[in-house]
Design a protein around this motif. Structure first.
Motif, PDB file in Angstrom:
ATOM      1  N   PHE A 123       0.839  -1.204   0.000  1.00  0.00           N
ATOM      2  CA  PHE A 123       0.000   0.000   0.000  1.00  0.00           C
ATOM      3  C   PHE A 123       0.870   1.249   0.000  1.00  0.00           C
ATOM      4  O   PHE A 123       0.661   2.163  -0.810  1.00  0.00           O
ATOM      5  CB  PHE A 123      -0.915   0.001   1.227  1.00  0.00           C
ATOM      6  N   LYS A 124       1.860   1.312   0.877  1.00  0.00           N
ATOM      7  CA  LYS A 124       2.723   2.489   0.951  1.00  0.00           C
ATOM      8  C   LYS A 124       3.552   2.659  -0.324  1.00  0.00           C
ATOM      9  O   LYS A 124       3.783   3.786  -0.775  1.00  0.00           O
ATOM     10  CB  LYS A 124       3.637   2.394   2.176  1.00  0.00           C
ATOM     11  N   ARG A 125       3.975   1.532  -0.892  1.00  0.00           N
ATOM     12  CA  ARG A 125       4.764   1.604  -2.119  1.00  0.00           C
ATOM     13  C   ARG A 125       3.911   2.035  -3.310  1.00  0.00           C
ATOM     14  O   ARG A 125       4.293   2.931  -4.067  1.00  0.00           O
ATOM     15  CB  ARG A 125       5.413   0.247  -2.405  1.00  0.00           C
ATOM     16  N   SER A 126       2.737   1.437  -3.456  1.00  0.00           N
ATOM     17  CA  SER A 126       1.883   1.766  -4.599  1.00  0.00           C
ATOM     18  C   SER A 126       1.328   3.186  -4.512  1.00  0.00           C
ATOM     19  O   SER A 126       1.144   3.841  -5.538  1.00  0.00           O
ATOM     20  CB  SER A 126       0.732   0.752  -4.699  1.00  0.00           C
ATOM     21  N   ARG A 127       1.076   3.667  -3.291  1.00  0.00           N
ATOM     22  CA  ARG A 127       0.573   5.035  -3.106  1.00  0.00           C
ATOM     23  C   ARG A 127       1.700   6.057  -2.995  1.00  0.00           C
ATOM     24  O   ARG A 127       1.467   7.250  -2.826  1.00  0.00           O
ATOM     25  CB  ARG A 127      -0.316   5.106  -1.857  1.00  0.00           C
ATOM     26  N   LYS A 128       2.940   5.577  -3.066  1.00  0.00           N
ATOM     27  CA  LYS A 128       4.131   6.434  -3.126  1.00  0.00           C
ATOM     28  C   LYS A 128       4.282   7.356  -1.921  1.00  0.00           C
ATOM     29  O   LYS A 128       4.517   8.567  -2.048  1.00  0.00           O
ATOM     30  CB  LYS A 128       4.134   7.242  -4.430  1.00  0.00           C
ATOM     31  N   TYR A 129       4.141   6.786  -0.745  1.00  0.00           N
ATOM     32  CA  TYR A 129       4.377   7.557   0.484  1.00  0.00           C
ATOM     33  C   TYR A 129       5.869   7.812   0.661  1.00  0.00           C
ATOM     34  O   TYR A 129       6.704   6.948   0.349  1.00  0.00           O
ATOM     35  CB  TYR A 129       3.840   6.800   1.699  1.00  0.00           C
TER      36      TYR A 129
END
Length: 426
Positions: free
Chosen positions: A101-107
């Protein structure tokens, strides 16, 4: 053969030691040209989906008419809205795998600079709906050195709470408030929601420097580095609207108000004067204050008495913080003399376009240009045509944004801020 192997091993150890020494003692370059390449995956691109595929954000940011007209047409197209909306169920499912989730949403899961890492902040975010708005706000302001307290209204739909709980669970420095309130517009529970987060944030860490409160329809107008530098320039001061109370608003705290059936009601019963003869000043709900201000809110007997007195007033959030800001001894406060009055346009906390202050360019009465989006409760919900004006303002945040009404305004602004933040790495 054994002797050759030993010699080779010794030589390898020596060369390895020399290499480590070189790495540790090489001069630090001011800018590594490969640095940006390593983090280019954090940029927002057309492949991420959203309206940037069909909108030219660069032209929108420059205020070019053709791009703005195209954006306006898209915002009234049902298929366009359907394609860019993210349902609550997406967040509920996606946050089952936090890493992805954090990787795909580019946090941004690491500090972008030492300057930012050394200046942690505390955020309170009060939410009751529109999860996509909240998640994009969190992503835009997220940094691992900060602390985020999230208050979800008790009346919120179950899907909203589940989605936000899932998002929060993916970050160690983001947490749900310990005690939630059933928020009532223009009544004390709205203040109490922020107070609950203030208390939790004050206890969770002694490191953060400033507190900023937000709602789910806010969005930053500055990068984190810009926010940090602007807060440093305050030299320990606070920045919030605090000015003389006009007579037309005095009824709000001169009479008792009760909450009945989920809304605030005027009773006609006169209230006692404020405790300690504290002069009541006018302001708004959103503030930028130092840690000492929060300590005073939680501990100062004058402030505690003032808050108790305020619980049966109308719109206490529009005078409470402004009044505390002018109390002697509160860290970062200013004198109650009118010379120290500060309007919302001069404070850096938040820029809001009120319908009755809008006007044509060059008008002497107008405070800002006309809203290019819609109005809700006399407040402009920004459209793509407002973005150019917004990024020229000195405020840290803008209100209101709504991805359901005009997603292009949010998407272009977040793309602009991410590109700017990554460019600041240089």
């Amino acid at each position: 053969m054994l002797r050759q192997r030993r010699l080779f091993l010794k030589l390898s150890l020596v060369l390895g030691s020399l290499w480590i020494y070189v790495l540790l003692h090489r001069p630090k370059a001011a800018w590594d040209p490969t640095y940006m390449l390593r983090y280019s995956w954090l940029e927002y691109t057309d492949d991420d989906g959203g309206p940037v595929k069909v909108c030219n954000c660069s032209e929108i940011l420059r205020g070019e008419r053709e791009a703005l007209e195209q954006a306006k047409l898209l915002t009234i197209t049902k298929d366009f809205h359907k394609n860019v909306q993210i349902p609550d169920e997406y967040y509920i499912n996606a946050t089952q795998d936090c890493r992805n989730f954090k990787r795909s949403r580019k946090y941004l899961t690491f500090p972008l600079s030492q300057e930012e890492e050394d200046f942690p902040l505390a955020y309170s975010i009060v939410v009751h709906h529109k999860v996509q708005n909240f998640e994009r706000l969190l992503r835009a302001i997220y940094a691992p050195q900060h602390f985020y307290c999230i208050h979800v209204d008790k009346k919120s739909d179950a899907s909203v709470l589940s989605a936000i709980t899932g998002i929060v669970s993916c970050f160690p420095n983001v947490f749900l408030v310990n005690r939630t309130e059933s928020v009532v517009y223009a009544a004390w529970p709205r203040v109490q929601a922020d107070l609950n987060c203030m208390g939790d944030l004050y206890k969770i860490s002694t490191k953060w420097k400033y507190f900023i409160n937000l709602c789910g329809q806010d969005f930053p107008l500055k990068t984190n580095l810009e926010i940090v530098r602007m807060l440093r320039s305050l030299n320990g001061g606070n920045s919030l609207e605090s000015e003389r109370m006009v007579d037309a608003k005095r009824w709000r705290f001169s009479y008792v108000h009760n909450i009945t059936n989920g809304s605030i009601q005027f009773t006609g019963v006169l209230k006692e004067p404020p405790p300690f003869n504290i002069p009541i000043l006018s302001g708004n709900a959103y503030i930028v204050v130092n840690r000492g201000f929060i300590r005073s809110v939680l501990e100062d007997k004058r402030v505690l008495a003032l808050m108790e007195w305020s619980k049966d007033t109308n719109s206490p959030d529009e005078f409470l913080w402004a009044t505390i800001q002018r109390l002697h001894g509160v860290p970062g406060s200013t004198w109650p003399n009118p010379k120290y009055d500060m309007t919302d346009m001069n404070a850096i906390a938040r820029v809001v376009k009120w319908m009755w202050h809008e006007g044509e360019e060059g008008s002497e009465q107008a405070v800002y240009p006309e809203c290019q989006g819609d109005h809700v409760r006399a407040i402009c919900v920004y459209g793509a045509g407002d973005v150019q004006w917004l990024i020229e303002q000195h405020h840290l945040f803008g209100n209101k944004f709504d991805t359901e009404r005009d997603p292009i305004a949010v998407f272009c602004l977040e793309k602009y801020l991410r590109q700017k933040a990554l460019a600041e790495l240089r």
